[in-house]
Design an enzyme around this catalytic site. Structure first.
Site, PDB file in Angstrom:
ATOM      1  N   GLU A  61       0.709  -1.446  -0.291  1.00 28.01           N
ATOM      2  CA  GLU A  61       0.158  -0.617  -0.075  1.00 28.01           C
ATOM      3  C   GLU A  61       1.111   0.875   0.345  1.00 28.01           C
ATOM      4  O   GLU A  61       0.402   2.055  -1.231  1.00 28.01           O
ATOM      5  CB  GLU A  61      -0.413  -0.155   1.378  1.00 28.01           C
ATOM      6  CG  GLU A  61      -1.563  -0.307   0.884  1.00 28.01           C
ATOM      7  CD  GLU A  61      -2.209  -2.070   1.447  1.00 28.01           C
ATOM      8  OE1 GLU A  61      -1.056  -2.864   1.484  1.00 28.01           O
ATOM      9  OE2 GLU A  61      -3.348  -2.753   0.753  1.00 28.01           O
ATOM     10  N   HIS A  68     -11.834  -4.194   9.092  1.00 29.48           N
ATOM     11  CA  HIS A  68     -11.442  -4.186   7.713  1.00 29.48           C
ATOM     12  C   HIS A  68     -13.005  -3.314   7.467  1.00 29.48           C
ATOM     13  O   HIS A  68     -13.874  -3.665   6.462  1.00 29.48           O
ATOM     14  CB  HIS A  68     -11.902  -5.539   6.703  1.00 29.48           C
ATOM     15  CG  HIS A  68     -11.102  -6.362   6.184  1.00 29.48           C
ATOM     16  ND1 HIS A  68     -10.050  -7.082   7.278  1.00 29.48           N
ATOM     17  CD2 HIS A  68     -10.150  -6.737   4.709  1.00 29.48           C
ATOM     18  CE1 HIS A  68      -8.850  -7.214   6.621  1.00 29.48           C
ATOM     19  NE2 HIS A  68      -9.298  -7.646   5.408  1.00 29.48           N
TER      20      HIS A  68
HETATM   21  C1  LIG Z   1      -2.507  -4.454   3.978  1.00 33.49           C
HETATM   22  C2  LIG Z   1      -3.388  -5.294   3.659  1.00 33.49           C
HETATM   23  N1  LIG Z   1      -4.136  -5.306   2.425  1.00 33.49           N
HETATM   24  C3  LIG Z   1      -5.178  -5.889   1.176  1.00 33.49           C
HETATM   25  C4  LIG Z   1      -5.866  -6.692   1.859  1.00 33.49           C
HETATM   26  C5  LIG Z   1      -6.899  -7.774   1.196  1.00 33.49           C
HETATM   27  N2  LIG Z   1      -6.688  -9.212   0.824  1.00 33.49           N
HETATM   28  C6  LIG Z   1      -6.411  -9.716   2.266  1.00 33.49           C
HETATM   29  S1  LIG Z   1      -5.786 -11.421   1.671  1.00 33.49           S
HETATM   30  C7  LIG Z   1      -5.523 -11.269   0.298  1.00 33.49           C
HETATM   31  C8  LIG Z   1      -4.132 -11.539  -0.517  1.00 33.49           C
HETATM   32  C9  LIG Z   1      -2.889 -12.022   1.176  1.00 33.49           C
HETATM   33  O1  LIG Z   1      -1.905 -13.177  -0.093  1.00 33.49           O
HETATM   34  P1  LIG Z   1      -1.496 -14.228   0.823  1.00 33.49           P
HETATM   35  O2  LIG Z   1      -0.460 -13.519   1.704  1.00 33.49           O
HETATM   36  O3  LIG Z   1      -0.783 -14.406  -0.205  1.00 33.49           O
HETATM   37  O4  LIG Z   1      -2.153 -14.817   1.445  1.00 33.49           O
HETATM   38  P2  LIG Z   1      -2.932 -16.328   1.001  1.00 33.49           P
HETATM   39  O5  LIG Z   1      -4.767 -15.406   1.351  1.00 33.49           O
HETATM   40  O6  LIG Z   1      -2.655 -16.604  -0.405  1.00 33.49           O
HETATM   41  O7  LIG Z   1      -3.183 -17.047   2.139  1.00 33.49           O
HETATM   42  C10 LIG Z   1      -5.561  -9.619   0.470  1.00 33.49           C
HETATM   43  C11 LIG Z   1      -4.906  -8.460  -0.793  1.00 33.49           C
HETATM   44  C12 LIG Z   1      -5.485  -7.307   3.393  1.00 33.49           C
HETATM   45  N3  LIG Z   1      -6.181  -7.875   4.088  1.00 33.49           N
HETATM   46  N4  LIG Z   1      -4.205  -6.117   3.687  1.00 33.49           N
END
Ligand SMILES: Cc1ncc(C[n+]2csc(CCOP(=O)(O)OP(=O)(O)O)c2C)c(N)n1
Ligand SMILES: Cc1ncc(C[n+]2csc(CCOP(=O)(O)OP(=O)(O)O)c2C)c(N)n1
Ligand SMILES: [Mg+2]
Ligand SMILES: [Mg+2]
Lengths: 340, 330, 340, 330
Positions: free
Chosen positions: D60, D129
């Site tokens: 971000e 959220h």
């Molecule tokens: C700081 C932040 N940015 C965006 C999000 C929205 N979001 C939730 S999970 C996710 C993907 C996370 O990917 P990863 O770290 O690979 O974990 P996975 O979901 O694949 O287990 C996103 C973009 C968030 N929760 N927090």
């Protein structure tokens, strides 16, 4: 862009780099020396002003690091971009800033680059490609990356040099930005000025790695460590990567080893380092070193050098005079320039 | 009776609490050999060693993240963010983690973390080193926000903050640190000033001034001037902690004087004093003889040039004029 | 701590790792299988509840990744710490959470781990060393690092596993925290669950490097990439580094390659990947794979397995029943638990 | 006349502006194939390609940093931060860079950056959220803050934001995106609603409601109920942009009705409405028949459980009750 065919190659770290410096015109080589003097004398003047209590505020002096700013910025075209730091006078001068307007800004005058609103830590000259000093450590890194995105999207062939200190390398924004530049192959040169300390924190304590440029591996980009007090090396290496950037080959992380001679800012007792260490580095004065190169190549004589220094001293006095005679802003201007 | 500076009071609070409780430790940038950008922690490395006076790289988000994690597991960290402007770099950690962990976990955890930081302008450090950002924190449930205005309060409030089981944002003011003018008698022993308890810094009958941090000192100056020049008797109320806020002390004063001026250094629009004014209106509307006046920083970033900076931050002159104008309306 | 002398060594990446798994008791090996089933069935139940509209909110299912949570957490002592993620049910269960309290929390009940205040994304059990799931990608990384600092300062011999996804590796807090842990040699295992996507972003697009564990080089720490669907490998590698951590040898970055079978969260059309890809990964089911190991070693029979599954199914039903029968919190509780 | 949703209005504004000006582009997480977490950018990748619908890693701070740098050099980026809670991760970029660059540079640069983000609760997404953090931005000089409450405003305000030469924080509300109930006629052509111009969403004589974002819709519901059940005629004022704030429209309404309720979803203490109340008191004190009432989110993080979340966020019932209580005091 300069001619590269048949150029002598030199080896820097793991890279074969063209010795572009040898093809540079005498005039330009001299100009580079002049810029180094401008920086040195500007800073010495700034220090005097601080000591004499003429400055409401602080500043961070670039003395000892001149080769990095000048060598790197002279590898750029005039319309390329840079982002600078809290220790930004050097970058600003190398990028062609008007010393009068800089001095006026430093004194908080209306005629300064920022109408007295920014001061030492925020001098910018966006028109000329200087996207500004930055009071936040690492604050320019995202901005540089965005400027490089503009270059890429507008296909304008421009390149960005992003200056930052060793301290900034441990900021999150460094990590996020360099990764983004890497995946998007942006034309940006991340130029870390490793002057051995982030304020009082020795690089050896802030990092568990020998060469900060090794962080390139985390992003899958090029990178190397150079002698930041050797302007010829700085110029050659940065030129090499500027060309690669222009070809769309993506960003690079360059660590330039150098040293700040002065305290971190106005009030620094320098308990974190020894006088001997400072003296040892002063022996490696980048200006003296470059002068020896130019004397050796017969580009200047000692007399030319004296004249050049006198000329620069004069410019600085003129700048100071201009600044001192300039008016302060009016209090009523305070809420102007917040919004476009 | 010894008198010490604000800076010394803060240092003493930390030293004494570190002697009392080995779980208390400091982390931050340049706090060890250097003694902190403002010299607050000078000498502490020598007494407590570098495990407990923990120099960090320039990584504000991790400083707070590490503070939270260690607080959650039994330590009582005091994290220093050099300038309050850089709190923004750690904002997710402060707002989304520190402040919310206890609640999100259903009350089954605590985060006894103190975040000390230097706020305010007047030093010619310009837009990124001079802000008064307390309103960004006072709005966040789960945080406590403390802004001492003098050495005595600084020590007692910092001790309470260290003993508190919640994340506390402790905002110091650069112009108070070393200025001999504000030196005060401060008891040598450990004492607490409860978080959430305001203080009347000057009693008066005619008008209430609510002010925070350095503006308390400035208000006291104005109060003296108004008294001697105009015979106006100001009461100066210092909430000391902005969250929790001691509205009772403010309301009592308002009920007495019927007139209020709220003074803060932060930018006017959206500042903390909006909350104070609103609560005064909600709770003491019928006692008000006139609108509540706010005097605050101008709505611009803090400028560099001295003339502009003095115009931006409420000065003695501006406060005095604002108050006289208000009183003229009665 | 388990005995390591004379243990068979296996090679994983560039490391020689002791095959500690071969020395693990049958009971523990079985327990690990059971935990995997608990996770699988809990998640399938959770998915049903979501589909049937019984959940006000969303959740992120861990199906397909069970070997990583269980293998890693079983390398810890009971009183060691973990930090978890938005996709946290698996870690939570592996760390020994009570399924009833988890299910109750998921249903927003007063009897849940967080009294209904946290929900799926914030389940924590600090008493048992689970420092919580986290709704902010990367949100747990600083916290884990701080917990490791506690361990070091209190010299309590504990270790922290910090779980996070591939997506979190590009967050600034990752960078700052891992560097800090490195210079302070903190006992923390940074365990990246590379499930190939951060929401819809393929790892290949978010990174310009092949192996995320190569980022270890930027911090001068150990690290490697492992097969996250092979619980034996996960267990062995994590055990190895847990021991190194306990000895004060500092942090490690482990990348565990795995795959999420389900959509990212409630509403995910999964346009960013193909059915074939999902199917191919489902062939590599970590539970089936582990079961083959246990069948091969004669630790279970197909019949034992059936019984085990029935047992777990029953536990899940019990948990659901408990949750469904539990009361909701009272509205009046809303402002409780903000402050200690 | 076609009716479209809030989400469609936002998408259309971006599509049309991208067709008009090739310098406009989008960057953010999962905005390309996925179409954004809430589906706002669905289909845009197909039309504009991935250079201009630029998926980013989860970073971000760099998203905003890159937005600033590209805005400073001639682009007009629209950065999406998936949930407004994560704006805190980019807070330094927003507060110390985007907002201040123009001023620090003496007016010699501009940062035409729009930051779109989804705020608010009601979705069971809990504390990290669901926040309404507008007060953290409205306090920062250099930023504009926009919170549309309906499709028509969303389109016109977003177009103005894209055309604006300043950083604009554009906060959308999750509950408005797709709900058919809030569909509206929205002109197909490009049109602007000036930033800084409020709107009367319902005219009335008896009492003024000032509300923002989703609370405007909720206020309209309450207004209907109060009219039919109690014969109370509410005027609902929607400032639409919180900074710059159209105080004139609020003051006129207050002068007409003499009674005001300010309603926001954000936590009560230190919320944006403190500014509104304070300015009302400063500018229309003599017209007020009673204290200004604030109805806002409870002073706690947003809880997960439906029963708690409904209690935390101002509901129709709570608003109605609050207003009746206030009216009872007249
Ligand atoms: C700081 C932040 N940015 C965006 C999000 C929205 N979001 C939730 S999970 C996710 C993907 C996370 O990917 P990863 O770290 O690979 O974990 P996975 O979901 O694949 O287990 C996103 C973009 C968030 N929760 N927090
Ligand atoms: C985010 C942030 N943290 C802390 C500071 C205070 N500070 C100013 S310069 C500095 C040291 C910077 O070190 P480095 O990046 O190596 O640059 P150098 O001063 O050595 O040129 C610090 C800590 C700051 N300005 N910004
Ligand atoms: Mg340095
Ligand atoms: Mg992933």
């Amino acid at each position: 862009m300069r001619e590269v065919i048949n150029m002598r190659k030199i080896k820097v770290s793991d890279y074969e780099i063209e010795d572009r410096f040898s093809g540079v015109s005498k005039a330009l080589k001299l100009e580079m020396l002049k810029k180094m003097y401008e920086i040195r004398y500007f800073e010495e003047q700034a220090e005097q002003l601080i000591i004499r209590g003429k400055i409401h505020g602080t500043c961070h002096l670039y003395v000892g690091e001149e080769a990095t700013a000048v060598g790197a910025i002279y590898a750029l075209n005039k319309d390329d971009y840079i982002t600078s730091t809290h220790r930004g006078h050097g970058h600003c001068i190398a990028k062609g800033a008007d010393l009068k307007l800089m001095m006026a800004e430093f004194l908080g005058k209306k005629t300064g680059y920022c109408k007295g609103k920014g001061g030492s830590m925020h001098i910018a000259d966006v028109e000329q490609g200087n996207l500004g000093a930055n009071g936040v450590v690492g604050g320019g890194i995202g901005i540089a990356t965005g400027a490089a995105l503009t270059c890429k999207m507008k296909k304008n062939g421009k390149v960005v040099i992003c200056f930052f200190g060793d301290g900034a390398v441990n900021q999150g924004i460094f990590h996020e930005s360099v990764n983004m530049a890497s995946i998007w192959r942006l034309p940006v040169i991340y130029l870390c000025e490793n002057n051995q300390y982030g304020m009082s924190m020795p690089v050896k304590e802030a990092f568990n790695i020998e060469r900060l440029s090794d962080r390139r591996i985390a992003y899958g980009i090029d990178g190397l460590t150079i002698d930041g007090n050797n302007i010829v090396e700085v110029f050659n290496v940065v030129s090499h990567f500027v060309e690669r950037c222009r070809k769309g080959l993506g960003p690079v992380l360059i660590e330039s080893l150098t040293y700040r001679w002065k305290g971190h800012s106005k009030s620094d007792a320098q308990v974190y380092r020894t006088r001997e260490e400072v003296k040892a580095w002063m022996q490696k004065d980048p200006i003296e070193r470059y002068k020896r190169v130019l004397l050796g190549e017969g580009i200047i004589t000692p007399d030319d050098d004296r004249k050049l220094r006198a000329e620069v001293e004069n410019e600085i006095s003129e700048a100071l005079k201009f600044a001192e005679e300039s008016p302060f802003p009016e209090p009523s201007e305070v809420e102007e320039d917040v919004y476009a | 009776m010894r008198k010490i500076t604000y800076l010394e009071a803060i240092r003493e609070a930390m030293q004494q609490m570190m002697r009392e409780d080995e779980n208390v430790y400091l982390l931050g940038e340049d706090i060890a050999e250097y003694g902190g950008a403002f010299g607050v922690t000078v000498g502490m490395l020598e007494e407590f060693g570098k495990e407990r006076i923990r120099n960090t790289p320039i990584s504000e988000a991790a400083i707070i993240g590490v503070g939270i994690g260690s607080a959650l597991t039994g330590m009582r960290p005091i994290a220093e963010i050099m300038f309050s402007d850089f709190m923004t770099i750690a904002m997710d950690q402060i707002v989304n983690q520190a402040a919310k962990i206890r609640y999100m976990f259903g009350g089954k955890a605590k985060v006894p973390l103190v975040i000390r930081t230097a706020g305010g302008g007047g030093t010619g450090a310009a837009a990124q080193h001079s802000q008064s950002l307390e309103a960004l924190f006072t709005h966040i449930p789960g945080l406590k926000v403390v802004m001492p205005s003098c050495p005595y309060d600084a020590k007692g409030l910092l001790i309470s903050s260290i003993l508190d089981d919640n994340p506390v944002i402790f905002i110091e003011h650069k112009l108070l640190y070393k200025n001999k003018k504000y030196m005060q008698h401060v008891p040598e022993e450990i004492y607490r000033i409860p978080l959430g308890k305001g203080d009347i810094k000057r009693e008066g009958r005619d008008i209430t001034i609510v002010a925070t941090s350095f503006m308390v000192q400035r208000s006291l100056e104005v109060a003296d001037i108004l008294e001697s020049e105009e015979g106006i008797d100001c009461e100066v109320v210092d909430p000391r902690t902005l969250r929790p806020l001691d509205m009772d002390i403010i309301i009592s004063s308002v009920k007495k004087t019927g007139k209020v001026v709220c003074i803060e250094e932060a930018c006017y629009f959206g500042g903390f004093m909006g909350e104070v004014v609103s609560q005064i209106v909600e709770k003491a509307f019928d006692y008000l003889d006139a609108p509540v006046l706010r005097i605050a920083g101008r709505d611009c970033p803090v400028p560099y040039s001295l003339v502009l900076e003095e115009e931006m931050i409420p000065s003695v002159g501006r406060i005095k004029k604002g108050m006289l104008d208000l009183l003229g309306r009665f």
